[in-house]
Design a protein around this motif. Structure first.
Motif, PDB file in Angstrom:
ATOM      1  N   GLN A  63       0.475  -1.240  -0.577  1.00  0.00           N
ATOM      2  CA  GLN A  63       0.161   0.181   0.136  1.00  0.00           C
ATOM      3  C   GLN A  63       1.183   1.216   0.355  1.00  0.00           C
ATOM      4  O   GLN A  63       2.237   1.101  -0.064  1.00  0.00           O
ATOM      5  N   TYR A  64       0.536   2.426  -0.244  1.00  0.00           N
ATOM      6  CA  TYR A  64       0.725   3.458  -0.348  1.00  0.00           C
ATOM      7  C   TYR A  64       1.404   3.605   1.440  1.00  0.00           C
ATOM      8  O   TYR A  64       1.641   3.274   2.148  1.00  0.00           O
ATOM      9  N   PRO A  65       3.261   4.130   0.869  1.00  0.00           N
ATOM     10  CA  PRO A  65       3.926   4.241   2.153  1.00  0.00           C
ATOM     11  C   PRO A  65       3.539   5.872   2.839  1.00  0.00           C
ATOM     12  O   PRO A  65       2.569   6.145   2.083  1.00  0.00           O
ATOM     13  N   THR A  66       4.212   6.686   3.528  1.00  0.00           N
ATOM     14  CA  THR A  66       4.421   7.157   3.983  1.00  0.00           C
ATOM     15  C   THR A  66       5.181   7.805   3.587  1.00  0.00           C
ATOM     16  O   THR A  66       6.457   7.179   3.576  1.00  0.00           O
ATOM     17  N   ASN A  67       5.230   9.684   3.804  1.00  0.00           N
ATOM     18  CA  ASN A  67       6.756  10.043   3.452  1.00  0.00           C
ATOM     19  C   ASN A  67       7.805  10.565   4.959  1.00  0.00           C
ATOM     20  O   ASN A  67       8.840  11.012   4.985  1.00  0.00           O
ATOM     21  N   ARG A  68       6.533  10.257   6.209  1.00  0.00           N
ATOM     22  CA  ARG A  68       7.605   9.813   7.541  1.00  0.00           C
ATOM     23  C   ARG A  68       8.206   8.623   6.842  1.00  0.00           C
ATOM     24  O   ARG A  68       9.614   8.594   7.307  1.00  0.00           O
ATOM     25  N   GLY A  69       8.281   8.072   6.258  1.00  0.00           N
ATOM     26  CA  GLY A  69       8.890   6.655   6.230  1.00  0.00           C
ATOM     27  C   GLY A  69       8.776   5.313   7.511  1.00  0.00           C
ATOM     28  O   GLY A  69       8.376   5.581   8.313  1.00  0.00           O
ATOM     29  N   LEU A  70       8.796   4.013   7.396  1.00  0.00           N
ATOM     30  CA  LEU A  70       9.358   3.064   8.544  1.00  0.00           C
ATOM     31  C   LEU A  70       9.339   3.379   9.647  1.00  0.00           C
ATOM     32  O   LEU A  70      11.000   3.847   9.239  1.00  0.00           O
ATOM     33  N   GLU A  71       9.447   2.973  10.520  1.00  0.00           N
ATOM     34  CA  GLU A  71      10.113   2.808  11.660  1.00  0.00           C
ATOM     35  C   GLU A  71      11.560   2.269  11.904  1.00  0.00           C
ATOM     36  O   GLU A  71      12.783   2.464  12.280  1.00  0.00           O
ATOM     37  N   ARG A  72      11.254   1.193  10.871  1.00  0.00           N
ATOM     38  CA  ARG A  72      12.380  -0.226  11.406  1.00  0.00           C
ATOM     39  C   ARG A  72      13.658   0.688  10.294  1.00  0.00           C
ATOM     40  O   ARG A  72      14.774   0.489  10.731  1.00  0.00           O
ATOM     41  N   PHE A  73      13.565   1.341   9.033  1.00  0.00           N
ATOM     42  CA  PHE A  73      14.076   1.820   8.664  1.00  0.00           C
ATOM     43  C   PHE A  73      14.588   3.019   8.985  1.00  0.00           C
ATOM     44  O   PHE A  73      15.725   3.180   9.124  1.00  0.00           O
ATOM     45  N   ARG A  74      14.296   4.123   9.718  1.00  0.00           N
ATOM     46  CA  ARG A  74      14.192   5.031  10.137  1.00  0.00           C
ATOM     47  C   ARG A  74      15.491   4.911  11.583  1.00  0.00           C
ATOM     48  O   ARG A  74      16.891   5.627  11.990  1.00  0.00           O
ATOM     49  N   ASP A  75      14.908   3.891  12.417  1.00  0.00           N
ATOM     50  CA  ASP A  75      16.142   3.798  13.490  1.00  0.00           C
ATOM     51  C   ASP A  75      17.092   2.749  12.563  1.00  0.00           C
ATOM     52  O   ASP A  75      18.506   2.831  13.635  1.00  0.00           O
ATOM     53  N   ALA A  76      17.154   2.218  12.040  1.00  0.00           N
ATOM     54  CA  ALA A  76      18.419   1.289  11.380  1.00  0.00           C
ATOM     55  C   ALA A  76      19.251   2.779  10.892  1.00  0.00           C
ATOM     56  O   ALA A  76      20.803   2.579  11.019  1.00  0.00           O
ATOM     57  N   ILE A  77      18.610   3.304  10.476  1.00  0.00           N
ATOM     58  CA  ILE A  77      19.356   4.608  10.033  1.00  0.00           C
ATOM     59  C   ILE A  77      20.407   5.440  11.059  1.00  0.00           C
ATOM     60  O   ILE A  77      21.253   5.319  11.480  1.00  0.00           O
ATOM     61  N   ALA A  78      19.195   5.597  12.539  1.00  0.00           N
ATOM     62  CA  ALA A  78      19.932   6.239  13.210  1.00  0.00           C
ATOM     63  C   ALA A  78      20.623   5.604  14.260  1.00  0.00           C
ATOM     64  O   ALA A  78      22.152   5.991  14.479  1.00  0.00           O
ATOM     65  N   ASP A  79      20.496   3.979  14.078  1.00  0.00           N
ATOM     66  CA  ASP A  79      22.344   3.101  14.540  1.00  0.00           C
ATOM     67  C   ASP A  79      23.468   3.736  13.596  1.00  0.00           C
ATOM     68  O   ASP A  79      24.146   2.834  14.194  1.00  0.00           O
ATOM     69  N   PHE A  80      23.378   3.537  11.946  1.00  0.00           N
ATOM     70  CA  PHE A  80      24.231   3.476  11.447  1.00  0.00           C
ATOM     71  C   PHE A  80      24.995   4.541  11.613  1.00  0.00           C
ATOM     72  O   PHE A  80      26.031   4.771  12.055  1.00  0.00           O
ATOM     73  N   TYR A  81      24.424   5.916  12.017  1.00  0.00           N
ATOM     74  CA  TYR A  81      24.431   7.113  12.584  1.00  0.00           C
ATOM     75  C   TYR A  81      25.803   6.666  13.126  1.00  0.00           C
ATOM     76  O   TYR A  81      27.020   8.050  13.193  1.00  0.00           O
ATOM     77  N   ARG A  82      24.945   6.137  14.802  1.00  0.00           N
ATOM     78  CA  ARG A  82      25.526   6.579  15.545  1.00  0.00           C
ATOM     79  C   ARG A  82      26.394   5.803  16.143  1.00  0.00           C
ATOM     80  O   ARG A  82      27.893   6.326  16.307  1.00  0.00           O
ATOM     81  N   GLU A  83      26.791   4.506  15.001  1.00  0.00           N
ATOM     82  CA  GLU A  83      28.251   3.539  15.480  1.00  0.00           C
ATOM     83  C   GLU A  83      28.949   4.228  14.445  1.00  0.00           C
ATOM     84  O   GLU A  83      30.479   3.723  14.263  1.00  0.00           O
ATOM     85  N   ARG A  84      28.699   4.491  12.821  1.00  0.00           N
ATOM     86  CA  ARG A  84      29.589   4.625  12.079  1.00  0.00           C
ATOM     87  C   ARG A  84      30.323   5.689  12.493  1.00  0.00           C
ATOM     88  O   ARG A  84      31.630   6.045  12.139  1.00  0.00           O
ATOM     89  N   PHE A  85      29.485   7.194  12.090  1.00  0.00           N
ATOM     90  CA  PHE A  85      29.951   8.433  12.435  1.00  0.00           C
ATOM     91  C   PHE A  85      30.212   9.121  14.152  1.00  0.00           C
ATOM     92  O   PHE A  85      30.643  10.537  14.130  1.00  0.00           O
ATOM     93  N   GLY A  86      29.157   7.804  15.536  1.00  0.00           N
ATOM     94  CA  GLY A  86      29.569   8.723  16.303  1.00  0.00           C
ATOM     95  C   GLY A  86      28.095  10.497  16.402  1.00  0.00           C
ATOM     96  O   GLY A  86      28.682  11.003  17.049  1.00  0.00           O
TER      97      GLY A  86
END
Ligand SMILES: Cc1ncc(COP(=O)(O)O)c(C=O)c1O
Length: 391
Positions: A63-86
């Motif tokens: 179905q239509y996604p939202t412009n906010r994005g899935l929580e799972r994807f956004r959380d994975a991005i936040a984890d990546f930024y914390r671990e990769r870039f601090g």
């Protein structure tokens, strides 16, 4: 029929032109080797493909996604930024998916610029730093990137009246097309400049994961004060061989993210959920994949640099990006050299001026093709210059 004048504000898109030339040569039966476009030749990592396959089989992703994005994807991005870039990112308010970095770069101009505003854009640079602002009705003031400055912009050289009208500063390190990496202090200087002139910094981080010789590209958002003045655009295209997938994000200042999302709710309906789940898999299950790709590009970089040196075209090996920024031989312009290697060698390179006037005298070579083809290209260029490779 009449079309909008804004379409005439920019020259034909560089790579559309290159594709046209390649097609024409191939139709003539020439075995064209294209070093023109930065499109990874190797496949997307298996965990990403598996995640897409599984997600696509689940009807809740249809179905239509939202412009906010899935929580799972956004959380994975936040984890990546914390671990990769601090870098700490609030996954609820400080990140929004984009349909590839290009969409982010071009559309952010519409959220940040009014007619009469100025965008400060590096040149040579990625063409949407120009087309986005111009389509939004703003003006572009170029920041020349020159060898003498280590391909860094001279922010102090921006005239005061231009700085007053500027509301957006694009930066891009590791840099396309020059391959330069950010000089220490550049991001701090950009934050100070943005504060002094009350403008928004947009750092395009498309190449941060393709790095060599022990270099680690920092996130702009790791700079003190960066999140107060700007955002970073990240893309899975280059590091994870996902150019066709169109997966990226804008992260950083919550107001910029919110206004950009507001714009996007009127333009598109977000990223297919299955792609967001595949993007999350890239960040969680294929985190080390870009390091493998970097090893491939480093090998190709060394191969090409050596071959070029052997035919009298010395070039500095870049510490990042799958590109070599090559000064053309004595007696050539970017255009004559590009024409020569296309006509005589069937090799396509990107002429420097197509990234901006300061690109004159250079061509960009992309390392996104197989080693044997790179070797073949170098040897054909040598022949076209009437020089024996390695002589
Ligand atoms: C500097 C730069 N930024 C952004 C992009 C956008 O990549 P994508 O739209 O595939 O994420 C590219 C692609 O070549 C690029 O060179």
């Amino acid at each position: 029929m009449r079309f909008a004048k804004r379409l005439d504000l920019v020259p034909p898109y560089l790579f559309a032109e290159l594709e046209r030339k390649i097609e024409e040569k191939r139709r003539q039966g020439v075995d064209v080797i294209s070093l023109g476009i930065g499109d990874p030749d190797l496949p997307t990592p298996e965990p990403v493909i598996r995640a897409l396959r599984e997600a696509a089989a689940d009807p809740t992703t249809h179905q239509y996604p939202t412009n906010r994005g899935l929580e799972r994807f956004r959380d994975a991005i936040a984890d990546f930024y914390r671990e990769r870039f601090g870098v700490a990112i609030d996954s609820a308010t400080e990140v929004v998916p984009v349909l590839g970095g290009k969409e982010g770069v071009a559309h952010i101009a519409f959220a940040c610029l009014d007619p009469g505003d100025v965008a400060l854009a590096p040149e040579p640079g990625y063409p949407p730093y120009t087309s986005g602002p111009l389509f939004a009705g703003a003006d572009v003031h170029y920041l020349p990137l020159e060898v003498d400055n280590g391909f860094m912009p001279d922010l102090e050289a921006v005239p005061e009246d231009v700085a007053k009208r500027a509301n957006l500063l694009f930066l891009n390190y590791p840099n396309n097309p020059t391959g330069a990496v950010a000089a220490p202090g550049l991001f701090d200087q950009a934050v100070d400049f943005a504060r002094a002139h009350d403008l928004i910094v947009v750092h395009d981080s498309a190449y941060s994961e393709i790095v060599f010789d022990g270099y680690e590209a920092p996130s702009f958002l790791a700079t003190s004060g960066a999140k107060e003045v700007g955002v970073e655009i990240f893309s899975l295209s280059k590091g994870w061989n996902m150019t066709g997938w169109r997966v990226g994000w804008v992260a950083g200042n919550a107001d910029v993210v919110e206004q950009f999302r507001r714009l996007k709710t009127n333009l598109d309906s977000g990223m297919v959920d299955a792609l967001q789940l595949a993007g999350a898999a890239a960040l969680t299950e294929a985190r080390s994949f870009p390091a493998e790709m970097s090893a491939v590009y480093r090998r190709r970089r060394d191969l090409m640099i050596e071959a070029l040196a052997g035919i009298g075209i010395p070039a500095d090996p870049p510490h990042a990006t799958p590109y070599i920024w090559v000064h053309v031989p004595e007696g050539h312009t970017s255009e004559t050299f590009t024409e020569l290697v296309l006509e005589e060698a069937g090799v396509v390179v990107s002429p420097g001026p197509s990234f901006g006037p300061s690109g004159e005298g250079y061509v960009r070579i992309s390392l996104t093709i197989a080693d044997e083809r790179l070797e073949e290209a170098a040897s054909r260029i040598a022949t076209s210059l009437h020089v024996e490779a390695g002589a």
